[in-house]
Design an enzyme around this catalytic site. Structure first.
Site, mmCIF file in Angstrom:
data_model
loop_
_atom_site.group_PDB
_atom_site.id
_atom_site.type_symbol
_atom_site.label_atom_id
_atom_site.label_comp_id
_atom_site.label_asym_id
_atom_site.label_seq_id
_atom_site.Cartn_x
_atom_site.Cartn_y
_atom_site.Cartn_z
ATOM 1 N N GLY A 15 2.598 -6.480 23.072
ATOM 2 C CA GLY A 15 2.426 -6.679 21.629
ATOM 3 C C GLY A 15 1.662 -7.939 21.270
ATOM 4 O O GLY A 15 1.563 -8.316 20.100
ATOM 5 N N ARG B 94 0.830 -1.196 0.000
ATOM 6 C CA ARG B 94 0.000 0.000 0.000
ATOM 7 C C ARG B 94 0.870 1.254 0.000
ATOM 8 O O ARG B 94 0.565 2.230 -0.646
ATOM 9 C CB ARG B 94 -0.867 -0.037 1.272
ATOM 10 C CG ARG B 94 -2.153 0.690 1.210
ATOM 11 C CD ARG B 94 -2.941 0.404 2.474
ATOM 12 N NE ARG B 94 -2.068 -0.063 3.557
ATOM 13 C CZ ARG B 94 -2.486 -0.477 4.745
ATOM 14 N NH1 ARG B 94 -3.764 -0.498 4.999
ATOM 15 N NH2 ARG B 94 -1.645 -0.879 5.669
ATOM 16 N N ARG B 95 1.972 1.202 0.762
ATOM 17 C CA ARG B 95 2.841 2.376 0.927
ATOM 18 C C ARG B 95 4.216 2.088 0.319
ATOM 19 O O ARG B 95 5.098 1.527 0.985
ATOM 20 C CB ARG B 95 2.996 2.697 2.414
ATOM 21 C CG ARG B 95 1.673 3.116 3.059
ATOM 22 C CD ARG B 95 1.756 3.095 4.565
ATOM 23 N NE ARG B 95 1.937 1.746 5.088
ATOM 24 C CZ ARG B 95 2.142 1.453 6.360
ATOM 25 N NH1 ARG B 95 2.219 2.402 7.250
ATOM 26 N NH2 ARG B 95 2.289 0.204 6.749
ATOM 27 N N GLU C 40 -3.743 -6.459 19.722
ATOM 28 C CA GLU C 40 -3.745 -5.265 18.883
ATOM 29 C C GLU C 40 -4.448 -4.127 19.622
ATOM 30 O O GLU C 40 -5.163 -4.363 20.605
ATOM 31 C CB GLU C 40 -4.465 -5.562 17.574
ATOM 32 C CG GLU C 40 -3.715 -6.632 16.801
ATOM 33 C CD GLU C 40 -4.234 -6.818 15.399
ATOM 34 O OE1 GLU C 40 -4.932 -5.932 14.902
ATOM 35 O OE2 GLU C 40 -3.919 -7.860 14.814
ATOM 36 N N GLU D 215 -2.302 -23.187 4.532
ATOM 37 C CA GLU D 215 -1.883 -23.734 5.837
ATOM 38 C C GLU D 215 -1.749 -22.641 6.905
ATOM 39 O O GLU D 215 -2.077 -22.851 8.074
ATOM 40 C CB GLU D 215 -0.527 -24.450 5.660
ATOM 41 C CG GLU D 215 0.009 -25.111 6.902
ATOM 42 C CD GLU D 215 -0.863 -26.264 7.369
ATOM 43 O OE1 GLU D 215 -0.945 -27.270 6.664
ATOM 44 O OE2 GLU D 215 -1.492 -26.134 8.439
ATOM 45 N N LYS E 106 -11.335 -19.591 12.063
ATOM 46 C CA LYS E 106 -10.488 -20.796 12.024
ATOM 47 C C LYS E 106 -11.336 -22.054 12.247
ATOM 48 O O LYS E 106 -11.097 -23.093 11.620
ATOM 49 C CB LYS E 106 -9.396 -20.675 13.071
ATOM 50 C CG LYS E 106 -8.389 -19.573 12.731
ATOM 51 C CD LYS E 106 -7.537 -19.198 13.920
ATOM 52 C CE LYS E 106 -6.555 -18.102 13.557
ATOM 53 N NZ LYS E 106 -5.850 -17.563 14.737
HETATM 54 N N1 LIG Z 1 0.564 -11.560 11.708
HETATM 55 C C1 LIG Z 1 0.355 -12.814 12.068
HETATM 56 O O1 LIG Z 1 0.897 -13.291 13.073
HETATM 57 C C2 LIG Z 1 -0.531 -13.701 11.227
HETATM 58 C C3 LIG Z 1 -0.699 -15.041 11.601
HETATM 59 C C4 LIG Z 1 -1.491 -15.870 10.807
HETATM 60 C C5 LIG Z 1 -2.117 -15.362 9.684
HETATM 61 N N2 LIG Z 1 -1.943 -14.047 9.376
HETATM 62 C C6 LIG Z 1 -2.634 -13.538 8.189
HETATM 63 O O2 LIG Z 1 -1.670 -13.077 7.272
HETATM 64 C C7 LIG Z 1 -2.204 -11.974 6.517
HETATM 65 C C8 LIG Z 1 -1.266 -10.796 6.633
HETATM 66 O O3 LIG Z 1 -1.134 -10.417 7.984
HETATM 67 P P1 LIG Z 1 0.017 -9.415 8.461
HETATM 68 O O4 LIG Z 1 0.021 -9.495 9.950
HETATM 69 O O5 LIG Z 1 1.270 -9.658 7.718
HETATM 70 O O6 LIG Z 1 -0.614 -8.004 8.014
HETATM 71 P P2 LIG Z 1 0.129 -6.599 7.902
HETATM 72 O O7 LIG Z 1 1.372 -6.579 8.708
HETATM 73 O O8 LIG Z 1 -0.893 -5.556 8.168
HETATM 74 O O9 LIG Z 1 0.549 -6.524 6.374
HETATM 75 C C9 LIG Z 1 -0.378 -6.311 5.344
HETATM 76 C C10 LIG Z 1 0.395 -5.969 4.078
HETATM 77 O O10 LIG Z 1 -0.538 -5.821 3.019
HETATM 78 C C11 LIG Z 1 -0.260 -4.588 2.342
HETATM 79 N N3 LIG Z 1 -1.516 -4.087 1.802
HETATM 80 C C12 LIG Z 1 -2.614 -3.658 2.459
HETATM 81 N N4 LIG Z 1 -3.566 -3.281 1.604
HETATM 82 C C13 LIG Z 1 -3.061 -3.471 0.376
HETATM 83 C C14 LIG Z 1 -3.559 -3.258 -0.934
HETATM 84 N N5 LIG Z 1 -4.785 -2.786 -1.130
HETATM 85 N N6 LIG Z 1 -2.760 -3.583 -1.987
HETATM 86 C C15 LIG Z 1 -1.520 -4.055 -1.782
HETATM 87 N N7 LIG Z 1 -0.987 -4.277 -0.559
HETATM 88 C C16 LIG Z 1 -1.755 -3.986 0.496
HETATM 89 C C17 LIG Z 1 0.348 -3.684 3.372
HETATM 90 O O11 LIG Z 1 1.119 -2.688 2.721
HETATM 91 P P3 LIG Z 1 2.005 -1.643 3.540
HETATM 92 O O12 LIG Z 1 3.192 -2.433 4.049
HETATM 93 O O13 LIG Z 1 2.406 -0.643 2.543
HETATM 94 O O14 LIG Z 1 1.128 -1.137 4.630
HETATM 95 C C18 LIG Z 1 1.198 -4.692 4.158
HETATM 96 O O15 LIG Z 1 2.439 -4.864 3.541
HETATM 97 C C19 LIG Z 1 -3.615 -11.748 7.083
HETATM 98 O O16 LIG Z 1 -4.560 -12.450 6.318
HETATM 99 C C20 LIG Z 1 -3.528 -12.354 8.471
HETATM 100 O O17 LIG Z 1 -4.800 -12.791 8.948
HETATM 101 C C21 LIG Z 1 -1.169 -13.204 10.107
#
Ligand SMILES: NC(=O)c1ccc[n+]([C@@H]2O[C@H](COP(=O)([O-])OP(=O)(O)OC[C@H]3O[C@@H](n4cnc5c(N)ncnc54)[C@H](OP(=O)(O)O)[C@@H]3O)[C@@H](O)[C@H]2O)c1
Length: 429
Positions: free
Chosen positions: A188, A47-48, A191, A130, A206
């Protein structure tokens, strides 16, 4: 080994995506050997774009995710943006333009899994996820492949690390909900807006995914009964301790009645300290699977975090790349059993009910009569009286949720019952 690389488009480069990119780069040689061809990061949608992203060639970064998935030369799209849109459209566009997809998106899979599987099948592509359930813990593939010859009867799990951290804190320190949540936020684990975790939405998504795979049926998010854990109190933990139990937020998917239907639910529950899930501490996840031939299996590990979740994504990426090279696809959705999902009222379990009652003769008999009239059999009763008021703790034998609800409704109407302090299901026995 093939020298021409398989091209990977990364959609999202946040907590998970940045770790996916890092592992793809640092383990490139090993991954190439395991796949039989090198993999190349062909583009990264974010996004950024101006944000500094360590280890990522800025020339690969784009804000036009749609153009990236439409390129036509992409073999695998890794979707780690999250949420419903634009992730859903990007995934279907990826299939239409020849790519397979790996996703970590539980919310999307729980809501639109059937349509996404259909799109993958229509275009003869893979859809692997997964990482969508319990982070690093291998769970989807064991259910979908290793247990494909068995009959799974029950899946009982702690699938949300934030809530497990909070409940574990309350249990070990005697803290109240808010105090434990504040600590989880400071460290942390929670959220700024913890609603998805503490109200059980994340766990419900899930549960829907797990139930669908475990029972070869379609289970949607709306089919999952959900109760959060914000009402759990320190006194609930004291009651649990009296019974040799602790309290966990559980996702429970099971065959119901004679096995002709299934149920899926998320709620706090007491479980005996002797149950393996009781010893799952901090932000860890664990899922207990019961099946006909294998008996009881437990899967345990970190359920979230960038690197653990990326481990699951990379495992899928290797599998999908291998399929790609062999010109095959892996197993798609298996929903042939088409079992209906029964309502929560049909769920049968035990209950711990705490009542505030008048401390006078005959109250216990009145309360016991209400239970009997609704067909709910009492296992134990404990009464504590003080200054004309008393608390009555009733633990029941197994009864349907509908019978229990009827009982509680009738109890509330008794003059001698001042209030129903708490109702908690008792599981894992
Ligand atoms: N975090 C965990 O521990 C965890 C665990 C299991 C599953 N998940 C799943 O994994 C996925 C990602 O989670 P995350 O924690 O990595 O999220 P995150 O840190 O918020 O990262 C989201 C990413 O998507 C990008 N993004 C958002 N809107 C977009 C758009 N319209 N077009 C292109 N890029 C876009 C953001 O860009 P920017 O960097 O520019 O903001 C960021 O890089 C989710 O489905 C979450 O449920 C996460």
């Amino acid at each position: 080994m093939r020298t021409r690389p398989l091209k990977v488009a990364l959609l999202g480069c946040g907590v998970v995506g940045s770790e996916v990119a890092r592992i793809m780069t640092t383990h490139a040689d090993d991954l190439a050997q395991r796949i039989g061809a090198p993999i190349e990061l062909a583009g990264v949608a974010v996004r950024r774009p101006s944000r500094v992203r360590e280890g990522i060639d800025p020339a690969l970064v784009t804000t036009d995710a749609t153009a990236l998935v439409k390129r036509g030369d992409i073999d695998v799209v890794v979707e780690v943006i999250g949420g419903i849109e634009p992730a859903r459209t990007l995934i279907t566009t990826a299939f239409e333009h020849g790519a397979s997809v790996v996703s970590a998106n539980k919310a999307l899979l729980a809501q639109d899994g059937a349509a996404l599987h259909a799109a993958a099948e229509q275009h003869d592509k893979d859809l692997y996820y997964e990482a969508a359930v319990a982070g690093a813990i291998p769970l989807i593939r064991p259910l979908r492949e290793s247990l494909a010859g068995d009959k799974v009867n029950r899946v009982l799990g702690i699938v949300n690390g934030t809530t497990n951290f909070i409940l574990d804190k309350m249990d070990s320190t005697g803290a109240g909900y808010q105090e434990a949540l504040d600590e989880a936020t400071a460290l942390g684990y929670a959220e700024a807006d913890p609603t998805a975790d503490v109200e059980g939405f994340d766990a419900a998504a899930k549960a829907a995914i797990l139930a669908g795979i475990a029972f070869h049926s379609r289970v949607r998010l709306d089919d999952v009964y959900r109760e959060g854990m914000t009402e759990v109190t320190a006194s609930d933990f004291a009651s649990a301790k009296n019974m040799g139990c602790t309290i966990k937020l559980l996702a429970i998917c099971e065959r119901a009645g004679d096995g002709g239907s299934v149920t899926a639910r998320v709620h706090p529950a007491m479980i005996p300290l002797t149950h393996p899930l009781a010893s799952v501490r901090g932000a860890y996840n664990a899922v207990f699977v019961e099946s006909d031939a294998s008996g009881q299996l437990m899967f345990y590990g970190p359920g979230a975090g960038g690197a653990p979740t990326a481990s699951a994504v990379l495992g899928d990426l290797v599998a999908v790349c291998r399929n790609r090279l062999s010109g095959a696809t892996g197993p798609g959705e298996s929903a042939y059993a088409a079992l209906p999902v029964s309502p929560m009222g049909d769920v049968v379990t035990r209950y711990h009910i705490s009542l505030d009652v008048a401390d006078k003769p005959g109250v216990l008999a009145q309360v016991a009569t209400v239970f009997a009239e609704h067909g709910v059999s009492i296992d134990t009763v404990r009464q504590q009286g003080k200054d004309g008021e008393a608390s009555l703790v009733v633990v029941t034998h197994r009864a349907s949720d509908a019978s229990l609800s009827g009982t509680v409704e009738a109890l509330r109407k008794l003059d001698t019952v001042r209030g129903v302090a708490s109702i908690m299901r008792v599981e894992g026995e």
